[in-house]
Motif scaffolding. Structure first.
Motif, PDB file in Angstrom:
ATOM      1  N   VAL A  88       0.850  -1.199   0.000  1.00 39.27           N
ATOM      2  CA  VAL A  88       0.000   0.000   0.000  1.00 39.27           C
ATOM      3  C   VAL A  88       0.881   1.243   0.000  1.00 39.27           C
ATOM      4  O   VAL A  88       0.678   2.176  -0.787  1.00 39.27           O
ATOM      5  N   VAL A  89       1.870   1.253   0.874  1.00 37.50           N
ATOM      6  CA  VAL A  89       2.725   2.436   0.988  1.00 37.50           C
ATOM      7  C   VAL A  89       3.513   2.642  -0.304  1.00 37.50           C
ATOM      8  O   VAL A  89       3.482   3.725  -0.909  1.00 37.50           O
ATOM      9  N   ALA A  90       4.204   1.586  -0.750  1.00 33.36           N
ATOM     10  CA  ALA A  90       5.093   1.731  -1.912  1.00 33.36           C
ATOM     11  C   ALA A  90       4.304   2.168  -3.143  1.00 33.36           C
ATOM     12  O   ALA A  90       4.785   2.960  -3.953  1.00 33.36           O
ATOM     13  N   ARG A  91       3.067   1.664  -3.261  1.00 29.97           N
ATOM     14  CA  ARG A  91       2.294   1.957  -4.471  1.00 29.97           C
ATOM     15  C   ARG A  91       1.479   3.232  -4.343  1.00 29.97           C
ATOM     16  O   ARG A  91       0.862   3.663  -5.315  1.00 29.97           O
ATOM     17  N   SER A  92       1.487   3.849  -3.155  1.00 32.27           N
ATOM     18  CA  SER A  92       0.797   5.135  -2.997  1.00 32.27           C
ATOM     19  C   SER A  92       1.739   6.309  -3.253  1.00 32.27           C
ATOM     20  O   SER A  92       1.283   7.420  -3.497  1.00 32.27           O
ATOM     21  N   LEU A  93       3.042   6.070  -3.145  1.00 27.92           N
ATOM     22  CA  LEU A  93       3.988   7.190  -3.235  1.00 27.92           C
ATOM     23  C   LEU A  93       4.053   7.713  -4.662  1.00 27.92           C
ATOM     24  O   LEU A  93       4.001   6.944  -5.621  1.00 27.92           O
ATOM     25  N   ASP A  94       4.177   9.012  -4.756  1.00 27.03           N
ATOM     26  CA  ASP A  94       4.191   9.646  -6.077  1.00 27.03           C
ATOM     27  C   ASP A  94       5.646   9.749  -6.552  1.00 27.03           C
ATOM     28  O   ASP A  94       6.248  10.814  -6.515  1.00 27.03           O
ATOM     29  N   LEU A  95       6.203   8.610  -6.974  1.00 30.71           N
ATOM     30  CA  LEU A  95       7.608   8.604  -7.399  1.00 30.71           C
ATOM     31  C   LEU A  95       7.707   8.978  -8.876  1.00 30.71           C
ATOM     32  O   LEU A  95       6.825   8.650  -9.668  1.00 30.71           O
ATOM     33  N   ARG A  96       8.794   9.628  -9.201  1.00 26.40           N
ATOM     34  CA  ARG A  96       9.018  10.106 -10.576  1.00 26.40           C
ATOM     35  C   ARG A  96      10.327   9.547 -11.109  1.00 26.40           C
ATOM     36  O   ARG A  96      11.195   9.126 -10.322  1.00 26.40           O
ATOM     37  N   PRO A  97      10.518   9.587 -12.432  1.00 30.85           N
ATOM     38  CA  PRO A  97      11.781   9.092 -12.995  1.00 30.85           C
ATOM     39  C   PRO A  97      12.986   9.772 -12.332  1.00 30.85           C
ATOM     40  O   PRO A  97      12.987  10.993 -12.138  1.00 30.85           O
ATOM     41  N   GLY A  98      13.955   8.955 -11.966  1.00 26.37           N
ATOM     42  CA  GLY A  98      15.175   9.492 -11.361  1.00 26.37           C
ATOM     43  C   GLY A  98      15.126   9.578  -9.838  1.00 26.37           C
ATOM     44  O   GLY A  98      16.160   9.688  -9.179  1.00 26.37           O
ATOM     45  N   THR A 122       7.584   3.569 -12.381  1.00 28.44           N
ATOM     46  CA  THR A 122       7.641   5.019 -12.158  1.00 28.44           C
ATOM     47  C   THR A 122       8.935   5.625 -12.705  1.00 28.44           C
ATOM     48  O   THR A 122       9.055   6.839 -12.778  1.00 28.44           O
ATOM     49  N   GLY A 123       9.902   4.752 -13.010  1.00 30.04           N
ATOM     50  CA  GLY A 123      11.202   5.283 -13.445  1.00 30.04           C
ATOM     51  C   GLY A 123      12.107   5.609 -12.263  1.00 30.04           C
ATOM     52  O   GLY A 123      13.203   6.135 -12.442  1.00 30.04           O
ATOM     53  N   ALA A 124      11.641   5.289 -11.060  1.00 34.42           N
ATOM     54  CA  ALA A 124      12.498   5.500  -9.892  1.00 34.42           C
ATOM     55  C   ALA A 124      13.591   4.430  -9.867  1.00 34.42           C
ATOM     56  O   ALA A 124      13.518   3.428 -10.598  1.00 34.42           O
TER      57      ALA A 124
END
Ligand SMILES: Cc1ncc(COP(=O)(O)O)c(C=O)c1O
Length: 385
Positions: A88-98, A122-124
């Motif tokens: 839940v936590v990992a997939r809620s975070l708004d991560l962006r490339p890089g 996400t490209g993270a």
């Protein structure tokens, strides 16, 4: 199973069961309470499932569990297991490339997959830091600090590591990460009931822990603790009646938006979660603080005897290991075959490779006694010959 407490458990008495760590073991009175909840539900399902009744039940569990975790009841919600809560936590975070997710080389394999999944979409980037061994608080903090950069968005750490059974000293680095605006996510799967917790003081953004391992609640009981200012960012796995789009408004069923979104996710059997207070009561009734201390002493006695057979010292010391779990290095062997042969001989203990090195992970719980250790040592001496 020679401990006096063994009679309270359903475990097969034919086994020296030295793997509490994987799935826990639930005492009989707790199982009885769990079944009573299921029967209450089945007597009048409609009344039982009414939001006001369910909300009261959930509130009561959080009220009883909160003090055990050093947490405010309102910051806790039920998830079925640590993996689910961390997803839940990992997939809620708004991560962006890089963006970078900083973690260690001691994490649980399933969660490594979760972060790799999130990174791929996400490209993270997941950046893994090797924990310097032997474990020491200062070098641990230094290594993670050195791994941080302006791109680090998330710090993901186990509190007690799965493959190495280390009790990681994470308070300092969590505070530093928080000060730098990095989201801190702690995998406390093995922590509740094994190590003292003060989640409010720790101040991690998100902390997920299991109740079905060391607290000995029925399977399917874990909690997600979210700091108050981080709750509105979480997306429940199921959007149902409890969801409200305005995350800062009160929830539709009298809880906060966070509580209601996680409490009401379609028809589920909450009985295991409702039996968590019974597990805490069982521990209190049997003086589990004293039992745990005795388990730790027994674990180190067994570890010493195993080391005499393998001629290899444990990976940690009583100061750096989880209190009731110890990673025991093994001489080079086929760990899968060793595990099967130990089980055939009535000894249950995980044998595996971590970073190419073979280990067995010893768990000692109140139902274990010295005979369990003696059996392990005798069988290892026979099988490793
Ligand atoms: C560190 C760690 N995290 C997560 C988990 C997964 O726990 P669960 O199966 O309850 O999701 C485990 C399981 O042993 C673990 O050791």
């Amino acid at each position: 199973m020679p401990s006096d407490l063994a009679r309270h458990f359903l475990l097969d008495p034919g086994f020296a069961f030295l793997n509490h760590g994987s799935y826990g073991a639930c005492p009989r009175p707790v199982m009885e309470d769990y079944r009573r909840w299921q029967e209450r539900l089945e007597r009048q399902p409609v009344a039982f499932m009414e939001p006001a009744h369910l909300a009261d039940c959930f509130t009561e569990v959080a009220r009883v569990l909160g003090p055990e975790l050093g947490a405010e009841a309102d910051d806790l919600v039920w998830v079925t297991n640590a993996t689910a809560g961390l997803n839940v936590v990992a997939r809620s975070l708004d991560l962006r490339p890089g963006d970078e997710v900083l973690t260690t080389d001691h994490e649980y394999a399933a969660l490594e997959k979760t972060w790799a999944f999130v990174a791929a979409r996400t490209g993270a980037v997941v950046r893994t830091v090797a924990v310097p061994l032997p474990l020491a608080a200062e070098s641990f903090t230094d290594a993670l600090r050195a791994g941080m950069s302006g791109r680090t968005r998330v710090l993901f750490l186990s509190h007690v590591s799965s493959p190495t059974a280390l009790f990681l000293p994470l308070a300092t680095i969590v505070a530093e990460a928080r000060a730098r605006g990095i989201v801190t996510v702690v995998d406390g799967a093995h922590a509740p009931g094994q190590v003292p917790l003060d989640l409010t003081a720790l101040g991690a953004d998100y902390y997920v822990g299991n109740c079905h391992k060391w607290l000995m609640a029925p399977k399917g009981t874990a909690f997600l603790h979210a700091r108050r200012d981080r709750q509105s960012l979480l997306l429940p796995p199921v959007i149902s009646h409890g969801w409200i789009e305005d995350r800062d408004a009160p929830g539709p069923f009298g809880g906060t938006a966070f509580q209601d979104a996680f409490r009401f996710q379609g028809t589920r059997d909450p009985a295991a979660w409702l039996a968590v207070p019974a597990a805490l009561a069982f521990r209190a009734e049997h003086g589990w603080t004293t039992v745990s201390a005795a388990c730790q002493r027994l674990a180190w006695e067994i570890a010493g005897e195993v080391a005499a057979v393998t001629r290899l010292a444990p990976l940690a010391t009583p100061e750096t290991s989880a209190p009731q779990m110890i990673a025991l290095p093994l001489p080079d062997c086929d760990t899968g075959a060793l595990h099967r042969e130990l089980r055939a001989a009535g000894v249950e203990i995980p044998c595996y490779r971590w970073q190419g090195r073979p280990f067995a992970r010893l768990s000692v719980q109140g139902y274990n006694g010295p005979d369990d250790g003696a059996r392990l040592v005798a069988e290892l001496a026979r099988l490793l010959r």
